[in-house]
Write an enzyme that holds these catalytic residues in place. Structure first.
Site: not given
Ligand code: GLA
Length: 384
Positions: A37, A121, A125, A171
């Site tokens: 992303d 954790g 997200s 996320d």
């Molecule tokens: C975390 C970040 C996202 C993405 C993922 C890995 O969740 O918040 O933006 O980069 O790692 O894909």
């Protein structure tokens, strides 16, 4: 699931009056497309049936009062003194408030009660879910007329400025924009997206939580991002039109990055290949070919572990173990890495048996509990 009524009652117990609004904002899974992303690549996430819930109400002064059920913790601060704080959790709220204020939003004091059932954790997200719940709730409370996608962007900036993680948009976008029973194919370059039906037939998505909390994850995450930017910089010396790894080919990396910095090359190569895997998996999903989706997930894990180096022994163990069962057609670590969950495509009828077999072995090997989480692709942020 937590009901609107439960949030209203708890809010009333804490603050002594009923909230005007209750908002639910979900955690997310991602089928494939990790660490793409922030490189203007593609991702394939969706929201899940585990969410953060907030109740909000206006105040007559300019004080913000917060209560977080998970920590049984209370916090208050005047709107004029918003800044990052040591307690940790209030930052996800304050970061969003700060973003809103810097966009010129005319906020007043408010009370907010926060609860949820997204495991913290675990790579699902919970922080993005909280940021988006806060953005959505304040948007409604103060009639700010902010578009959904901007709520996601505000959440992302809050994470950058108040949590210190230079995350991509996946996320927050998944939390706000998802649609039940679908995944979102999101182009992180221009935020164009399409919904793809997630038809799993006899299969289910099962998450296996290592219960490893990723303490070094945020600095390692920012390091990975810096490696990708360095790769782009090296390619740009020959190809000034290149803006991000999205524009970079394997040939360019081979010729212009590999001889200069092998580690940067390996990281960038992973990202370019991960976009290719995502496109293959997405085509396969459209054709109902889950086996191919699963194979791409296994390949993604290998890349995340060996090349991008964001896995850990516990995640590797879980993915290796499930590979031996024909009922598991795909598995990989999910999210930023260094702990959290694996995502598994498993025959529905085999889920419980798999966990029954795997849990004691995992627990013996790592002295950690293994938690299985069944998830359902769900709608994004909503007012209850
Ligand atoms: C975390 C970040 C996202 C993405 C993922 C890995 O969740 O918040 O933006 O980069 O790692 O894909």
């Amino acid at each position: 699931m937590i009901s609107k009524q439960q949030i209203e009652e708890k809010y009333t117990t804490v603050f002594g009056y009923a909230p005007t609004h209750v908002v639910r904002s979900p955690g997310r899974i991602n089928i494939i497309g990790e660490h793409t992303d922030y490189n203007e690549g593609f991702v394939l996430p969706t929201a899940i049936d585990k969410a953060i819930y907030v109740g909000v109400g206006k105040r007559d002064d300019n004080i913000i009062r917060l209560y977080a059920e998970d920590f049984a913790a209370y916090f208050e601060i005047p709107l004029t003194e918003i800044q990052p704080v040591e307690q940790g959790w209030p930052n996800y709220v304050l970061g969003v408030v700060d973003q809103l204020q810097s966009r010129g939003a005319n906020l007043k004091g408010f009370d907010m009660y926060i609860d949820g059932d997204v495991p913290l954790g675990a790579g699902l997200s919970s922080s993005a879910a909280l940021e988006c719940a806060v953005g959505f709730a304040l948007n409604v409370l103060f009639d700010l007329e902010i578009e959904r996608v901007d709520i996601a962007k505000i959440g992302q900036l809050a994470e950058h400025t108040y949590a210190g993680v230079k995350c991509g948009i996946m996320d927050q976008f998944a939390s706000v924009m998802s649609k039940a029973d679908h995944v979102v194919k999101l182009d992180c370059r221009d935020l164009s997206f399409s919904y793809k039906p997630l038809e799993l037939d006899d299969y289910a998505i099962l998450l296996l939580n290592t219960n490893v909390k990723h303490s070094l994850a945020s600095s390692a995450y920012n390091d990975r991002r810096a490696s990708c930017e360095e790769g782009v910089r090296l390619v740009q010396q020959q190809f000034p039109e290149v803006k991000s790894l999205r524009d970079v080919t394997l040939d360019m990396l081979e010729t212009h990055v590999k001889p200069v910095d092998l580690d940067v090359y390996t990281k960038c190569r992973f990202v370019v290949e991960e976009n290719e895997r995502l496109n293959k998996a997405c085509d396969a999903l459209e054709q109902g070919d889950l086996e191919t989706v699963g194979q791409q997930m296994f390949c993604a894990h290998e890349g995340l572990s060996a090349a991008y180096e964001v896995s850990c022994p516990e995640l590797d163990f879980l993915v290796d173990y499930v590979k031996s069962f024909p009922e598991v057609i795909g598995a990989r670590m999910m999210g930023g890495g260094f702990g959290g969950c694996t995502i598994n495509l498993v025959k529905k009828s085999f889920q419980d048996l798999l966990v029954e077999r795997l849990a004691p072995i995992y627990e013996k090997q790592f002295n950690l509990e293994l938690t299985a989480i069944k998830v359902i692709p769900s709608n994004g942020t909503e007012l209850l």
